[in-house]
Design an enzyme around this catalytic site. Structure first.
Site, mmCIF file in Angstrom:
data_model
loop_
_atom_site.group_PDB
_atom_site.id
_atom_site.type_symbol
_atom_site.label_atom_id
_atom_site.label_comp_id
_atom_site.label_asym_id
_atom_site.label_seq_id
_atom_site.Cartn_x
_atom_site.Cartn_y
_atom_site.Cartn_z
ATOM 1 N N LEU A 2 0.239 -3.395 -1.258
ATOM 2 C CA LEU A 2 0.135 -2.029 -0.729
ATOM 3 C C LEU A 2 -0.970 -1.952 0.314
ATOM 4 O O LEU A 2 -2.087 -2.403 0.102
ATOM 5 C CB LEU A 2 -0.152 -1.039 -1.857
ATOM 6 C CG LEU A 2 -0.087 0.435 -1.439
ATOM 7 C CD1 LEU A 2 1.309 0.801 -0.977
ATOM 8 C CD2 LEU A 2 -0.511 1.341 -2.576
ATOM 9 N N SER A 3 -0.587 -1.360 1.421
ATOM 10 C CA SER A 3 -1.490 -1.241 2.570
ATOM 11 C C SER A 3 -2.873 -0.750 2.162
ATOM 12 O O SER A 3 -3.020 0.092 1.295
ATOM 13 C CB SER A 3 -0.863 -0.261 3.551
ATOM 14 O OG SER A 3 -1.855 0.330 4.329
ATOM 15 N N LYS A 4 -3.862 -1.322 2.823
ATOM 16 C CA LYS A 4 -5.226 -0.940 2.502
ATOM 17 C C LYS A 4 -5.691 0.172 3.423
ATOM 18 O O LYS A 4 -6.802 0.663 3.287
ATOM 19 C CB LYS A 4 -6.138 -2.161 2.669
ATOM 20 C CG LYS A 4 -6.149 -3.031 1.416
ATOM 21 C CD LYS A 4 -7.520 -3.653 1.232
ATOM 22 C CE LYS A 4 -7.827 -3.950 -0.198
ATOM 23 N NZ LYS A 4 -7.436 -5.195 -0.713
ATOM 24 N N ARG A 5 -4.860 0.547 4.369
ATOM 25 C CA ARG A 5 -5.316 1.594 5.284
ATOM 26 C C ARG A 5 -5.520 2.877 4.505
ATOM 27 O O ARG A 5 -4.645 3.332 3.772
ATOM 28 C CB ARG A 5 -4.298 1.797 6.408
ATOM 29 C CG ARG A 5 -4.502 0.784 7.525
ATOM 30 C CD ARG A 5 -3.476 0.941 8.575
ATOM 31 N NE ARG A 5 -2.139 0.773 7.989
ATOM 32 C CZ ARG A 5 -1.081 1.454 8.359
ATOM 33 N NH1 ARG A 5 -1.180 2.349 9.303
ATOM 34 N NH2 ARG A 5 0.093 1.258 7.785
ATOM 35 N N GLN A 6 -6.696 3.441 4.670
ATOM 36 C CA GLN A 6 -7.122 4.563 3.850
ATOM 37 C C GLN A 6 -6.138 5.739 3.868
ATOM 38 O O GLN A 6 -5.867 6.337 2.853
ATOM 39 C CB GLN A 6 -8.498 5.007 4.328
ATOM 40 C CG GLN A 6 -9.023 6.200 3.587
ATOM 41 C CD GLN A 6 -10.503 6.368 3.808
ATOM 42 O OE1 GLN A 6 -11.170 5.436 4.204
ATOM 43 N NE2 GLN A 6 -11.002 7.542 3.567
#
Ligand code: GLU
Length: 486
Positions: free
Chosen positions: A254-258
């Protein structure tokens, strides 16, 4: 308050926001505690000073509170196992480090970062995984004494046994084994005197009498080190439960972009806490039935670690939207009203222009047509202002040159009605259609566009009733002027 001694904890590092994966971990711990009459502890793991973020703890607690994942003990809710913030427990960790040093289960390492770099590079050349070469394990007592007297900076490392298998039970993965040779002599105390995650985590889980360690799979590879520490301290192991990874639709992590993973962003986007909680509950757990919509009480009732899956859980945003739609349908009119007023306050419309009664009528009309409360404003702005323009593609189809005259008759008919409701509008429209010798349909479409500016929405008679006679007639006249100008 608790009927047994089950104690679980959520132990986040305060990074500034709560990750949805963190919410899932917190929720599973919460559900497990509630289901079993246990205690849910919140512990803040803030020993990595380089990552300190101002206000992060408050934000975390506020987000958990919003989600309804309430802890029994933690910062601000002191129990008998505090303090619950690791940076306030440094003396405890020092004491435990001394214990390990005395037992010979840990040793001081005085190696400089230059030397460690050198070791790493040499291992890299040999294509070996990075690992400390245990240079300081062989220092004599005199050598150590000398280095300490000259204030040489050091860390404390744990001594990992050679050629041993470290085994433990995991509620999700059953028997798990690791070869000790694959483990590095983990640093337990850093040169700044702060413990690393591994030491502080194990010491606290023991002292806080944690019985079940429920956490994300990313910590599985740390667990053999923790198991060794329990052994060195001669403590009983908790039962571990490692929750499956969260994956994007393409099965990548899962993407780590906040923006994609921060709970607060879902909150600001207008997701209901009920929907988000329901959604994260299903990321790795299944009830063993077809049921998909759960209230928090139902989750507490049905949750069990036996039904936590090993396979990664796909984060499917369409499912979250669907759950939001379903939970919004279940919310009472009054709850939606409060949310709608919030949305209006954030919008260009003036919040006190609309009575509660009016807004409740709008809500009832839009009930089955919204995924978010904000959709009421986005999809049906005509409830808040008369249409400034008319959908051109609909106008082309529904407004013919003769439509202006027909709408004029309709407006006259409506004007003559005394406090009309849906039925009266319907009868009036049918009469005008009969008089004009046209089908009801063409009038219905024409008038919908006239009063709403668009071609879809709730039933036209309901729309007329909600807007009221004066407003509707005014809008019809405005539309007539527009048709004539075309
Ligand atoms: N502090 C760790 C984290 O940030 C805790 C992991 C655990 O639960 O042991 O997730």
């Amino acid at each position: 308050m608790t009927s047994n001694n089950i104690r679980v904890r959520f132990a986040p590092s305060p990074t500034g926001y709560l990750h949805v994966g963190g919410l899932r971990t917190a929720l599973y711990n919460y559900l497990f505690a509630k289901k079993n009459g246990g205690t849910f502890v919140l512990r803040i793991e803030d020993t990595d000073r380089a990552r300190f973020v101002e206000g992060a703890v408050e934000n975390l607690i506020d987000t958990l509170k919003w989600a309804g994942v309430d802890f029994d003990e933690g910062p601000g809710k002191e129990g008998s196992h505090g303090p619950y913030v690791q940076s306030e427990r440094l003396a405890i960790y020092r004491k435990h480090i001394d214990l390990l040093l005395a037992k010979g289960s840990a040793y001081r390492c005085f190696c400089t970062s230059e030397r460690l770099d050198q070791v790493r590079k040499e291992r890299e050349k040999l294509k070996l995984a990075p690992k400390y070469d245990r240079h300081c394990l062989n220092l004599t007592a005199e050598e150590i004494e000398k280095l300490l007297q000259t204030n040489t900076s050091f860390v404390v490392r744990m001594k990992v046994p050679e050629a041993t298998t470290i085994a433990f039970r995991d509620a999700v993965r059953e028997e798990v084994e690791f070869a000790s040779d694959a483990l590095d002599d983990q640093i337990l105390l850093k040169s700044d005197g702060y413990p690393t995650y591994h030491l502080a985590n194990v010491v606290d889980d023991h002292l806080m009498e944690i019985t079940h360690v429920i956490r994300g799979e990313e910590w599985l590879s740390s667990t053999p080190k923790h198991v060794l520490l329990y052994k060195y301290f001669e403590w009983e192991l908790p039962l571990f439960a490692h929750l499956p990874l969260l994956l994007n639709a393409d099965r990548s992590k899962l993407s780590k972009r906040q923006g994609d993973v921060a709970v607060e962003d879902y909150r600001t986007k207008g997701y209901l806490k009920e929907a988000l909680v329901n959604f994260v509950a299903l990321l790795g757990w299944n009830p063993g039935t077809e049921q998909e919509i759960f209230s928090k009480a139902e989750l507490v009732e049905q949750f069990s670690l036996d039904h936590v899956n090993k396979a990664g859980a796909i984060f499917n945003i369409e499912k979250l939207d669907w759950l939001n739609f379903e939970h919004l349908r279940k919310a009472s009119d009054g709850e939606v009203l409060a949310m709608l007023k919030d949305e209006i306050r954030k919008s260009p419309y003036s919040a006190n222009r609309y009575s509660d009664e009016y807004l409740l009528n709008v809500i009832r009309a839009m009930r089955e047509r919204m995924t978010f409360v904000r959709d009421i404003l986005d999809k049906s702005p005509y409830f808040f202002e008369s249409p400034a323009e008319y959908d051109a593609s609909v106008a082309e189809k529904r407004w013919k040159p003769e439509t202006a005259g027909q709408l004029k008759q309709l407006a006259e008919e409506f004007s003559g009605l005394d406090r009309p409701g849906k039925e009266q509008y319907e009868q009036a429209l049918q009469q005008v259609a009969a008089r004009l010798n046209i089908g009801n349909g063409s009038l219905i479409h024409a008038i919908r566009l006239a009063i709403s500016g668009v071609g879809t929405g709730p039933g036209v008679y309901e729309l007329l009733e909600i807007l009221g006679k004066d407003e509707s007639v005014k809008r019809i006249h405005h539309a007539i002027a527009n048709i004539q100008h075309e």
